[in-house]
Design a protein around this motif. Structure first.
Motif, short mmCIF file in Angstrom:
data_model
loop_
_atom_site.label_atom_id
_atom_site.label_comp_id
_atom_site.label_asym_id
_atom_site.label_seq_id
_atom_site.Cartn_x
_atom_site.Cartn_y
_atom_site.Cartn_z
N UNK A 202 -41.44 -42.91 88.59
CA UNK A 202 -41.44 -43.11 87.13
C UNK A 202 -40.79 -41.93 86.43
N UNK A 203 -39.74 -42.22 85.66
CA UNK A 203 -39.06 -41.20 84.87
C UNK A 203 -38.22 -40.22 85.67
N UNK A 204 -38.03 -40.48 86.93
CA UNK A 204 -37.31 -39.54 87.79
C UNK A 204 -35.93 -40.07 88.16
N UNK A 205 -35.13 -39.20 88.72
CA UNK A 205 -33.76 -39.56 89.11
C UNK A 205 -33.68 -39.78 90.61
N UNK A 206 -33.17 -40.95 91.00
CA UNK A 206 -32.97 -41.31 92.40
C UNK A 206 -31.47 -41.44 92.64
N UNK A 207 -31.00 -40.80 93.71
CA UNK A 207 -29.60 -40.94 94.11
C UNK A 207 -29.58 -41.43 95.54
N UNK A 208 -28.88 -42.55 95.74
CA UNK A 208 -28.72 -43.12 97.08
C UNK A 208 -27.33 -42.74 97.59
N UNK A 209 -27.02 -43.14 98.80
CA UNK A 209 -25.70 -42.85 99.36
C UNK A 209 -24.61 -43.47 98.48
N UNK A 210 -24.90 -44.61 97.85
CA UNK A 210 -23.91 -45.25 96.98
C UNK A 210 -23.63 -44.41 95.74
N UNK B 248 -34.07 -43.46 86.79
CA UNK B 248 -32.62 -43.39 86.79
C UNK B 248 -32.17 -43.53 88.23
N UNK B 249 -31.37 -44.54 88.53
CA UNK B 249 -30.87 -44.75 89.89
C UNK B 249 -29.34 -44.66 89.85
N UNK B 250 -28.83 -43.69 90.56
CA UNK B 250 -27.38 -43.47 90.63
C UNK B 250 -26.75 -43.39 89.24
N UNK B 251 -27.47 -42.72 88.33
CA UNK B 251 -26.96 -42.47 86.99
C UNK B 251 -27.26 -43.54 85.96
N UNK B 252 -27.87 -44.64 86.36
CA UNK B 252 -28.15 -45.73 85.43
C UNK B 252 -29.66 -45.91 85.27
N UNK B 253 -30.09 -46.11 84.04
CA UNK B 253 -31.50 -46.38 83.78
C UNK B 253 -31.84 -47.77 84.29
N UNK B 254 -32.92 -47.87 85.05
CA UNK B 254 -33.37 -49.17 85.56
C UNK B 254 -34.86 -49.31 85.33
#
Length: 149
Positions: free
Chosen positions: A66-74, A5-11
């Motif tokens: 894998x399966x984790x949540x990533x949040x960037x500055x965006x 999950x990147x910035x709330x969206x599954x990728x």
């Protein structure tokens, strides 16, 4: 394929599992707010949140996401609004060249999530791993304290 999950969206990232997360974010996903600095996780320019923890994206392999949540500055603030730290950085004119600011804002957002009312000592400690060559640290600390108000 690595799902996260990147910035709330599954990728689904198609890069090699050993590819640094930073390269995937910038090259494959087009999220260029996270910067390359030292390449060994020591300067803070590439900091993101990985499951809520400040993490150096330059030395974190894609396989670890894998399966984790990533949040960037965006992704710090949803929609068109700014995160309080982003807004305070602008209001306090806390940036100069701005290269370090994405990592600083990620670190500051993590601090405020854990401690909504930090004192100056806590802010300085939370930003200790973020290097700034322009010398705006005092303005950044002031901005983070303002964001906590």
């Amino acid at each position: 394929m690595t799902g996260m999950i990147v910035n709330g969206a599954a990728v689904e990232a198609g890069s090699d599992p050993d590819t640094p997360l930073l390269d995937v974010l910038r090259g494959e996903l087009g999220l260029v707010g996270t910067r390359f600095g030292c390449g060994v996780g020591l300067c803070g320019a590439c900091f993101v949140l990985l499951d809520g923890r400040v993490t150096a994206a330059c030395d974190t392999p894609l396989s670890a996401c894998e399966g984790r949540e990533v949040v960037t500055v965006e992704g710090l603030a949803p929609g068109d609004s700014l995160h309080p730290v982003q807004r305070a950085i602008l209001e306090e004119q806390a940036g100069q060249c701005g290269y370090c600011l994405s990592g600083i804002m990620v670190s500051a957002a993590a601090l405020l999530a854990a401690d909504p009312r930090p004192d100056e000592e806590a802010v300085v400690a939370a930003l200790d791993r973020n290097l700034c060559r322009c010398g705006v640290q005092r303005r950044v600390v002031r901005a983070v304290l303002k964001a906590a108000e």
